[in-house]
Design a protein around this motif. Sequence first.
Motif, PDB file in Angstrom:
ATOM      1  N   SER A  51      18.843  57.354  26.932  1.00  0.00           N
ATOM      2  CA  SER A  51      18.893  58.798  26.502  1.00  0.00           C
ATOM      3  C   SER A  51      20.280  59.416  26.522  1.00  0.00           C
ATOM      4  N   SER A  52      20.014  60.833  25.909  1.00  0.00           N
ATOM      5  CA  SER A  52      21.865  61.629  25.864  1.00  0.00           C
ATOM      6  C   SER A  52      20.945  62.307  27.595  1.00  0.00           C
ATOM      7  N   ALA A  53      19.496  62.212  28.040  1.00  0.00           N
ATOM      8  CA  ALA A  53      19.796  62.892  29.567  1.00  0.00           C
ATOM      9  C   ALA A  53      20.116  62.147  30.688  1.00  0.00           C
ATOM     10  N   SER A  54      19.970  60.780  30.258  1.00  0.00           N
ATOM     11  CA  SER A  54      20.686  60.087  31.067  1.00  0.00           C
ATOM     12  C   SER A  54      21.622  58.754  30.559  1.00  0.00           C
ATOM     13  N   HIS A  55      22.399  59.151  30.186  1.00  0.00           N
ATOM     14  CA  HIS A  55      23.482  57.713  29.802  1.00  0.00           C
ATOM     15  C   HIS A  55      24.339  58.721  30.611  1.00  0.00           C
ATOM     16  N   PRO A  56      25.002  57.464  31.305  1.00  0.00           N
ATOM     17  CA  PRO A  56      26.805  58.062  31.397  1.00  0.00           C
ATOM     18  C   PRO A  56      27.796  58.694  31.472  1.00  0.00           C
ATOM     19  N   PHE A  57      27.938  58.488  29.711  1.00  0.00           N
ATOM     20  CA  PHE A  57      28.355  59.131  29.141  1.00  0.00           C
ATOM     21  C   PHE A  57      28.437  60.874  28.708  1.00  0.00           C
ATOM     22  N   TYR A  58      27.210  61.235  28.969  1.00  0.00           N
ATOM     23  CA  TYR A  58      26.791  62.179  28.679  1.00  0.00           C
ATOM     24  C   TYR A  58      26.257  63.046  29.540  1.00  0.00           C
ATOM     25  N   THR A  59      26.128  62.786  30.664  1.00  0.00           N
ATOM     26  CA  THR A  59      25.950  63.146  32.155  1.00  0.00           C
ATOM     27  C   THR A  59      27.058  62.948  32.500  1.00  0.00           C
ATOM     28  N   GLY A  60      28.354  62.553  32.487  1.00  0.00           N
ATOM     29  CA  GLY A  60      29.531  62.552  32.985  1.00  0.00           C
ATOM     30  C   GLY A  60      29.377  62.099  34.713  1.00  0.00           C
ATOM     31  N   THR A  61      28.632  60.915  34.633  1.00  0.00           N
ATOM     32  CA  THR A  61      28.953  59.991  35.627  1.00  0.00           C
ATOM     33  C   THR A  61      29.952  58.465  35.139  1.00  0.00           C
TER      34      THR A  61
END
Length: 86
Positions: A51-61
């Motif tokens: 989800s947006s909480a664990s996706h690398p694009f949204y988390t900045g990782t």
Amino acid sequence: MKTGIHPVSRPVVFRDRAAGFELLTHSTADTHDTVVREDGVTYPVVDVDISSASHPFYTGTSRVLDTEGRVERFERRYGRTAGVRR
């Protein structure tokens, strides 16, 4: 609208187990699992992988790929093709 042909929209919890993130929204997704939220109400739950909480694009990782290094490594390994210039 015709009656009886549309799926039923109801509150559903989408849960990302990897991040511990839950999102309550309306959906027509069919599920058999349920979860009790903080408000004491039981909702159907859909477990998602990302989800947006664990996706690398949204988390900045997310990682930036070194594409130029990949091209150079490919050319070293297989050589340049004749007639192709960069």
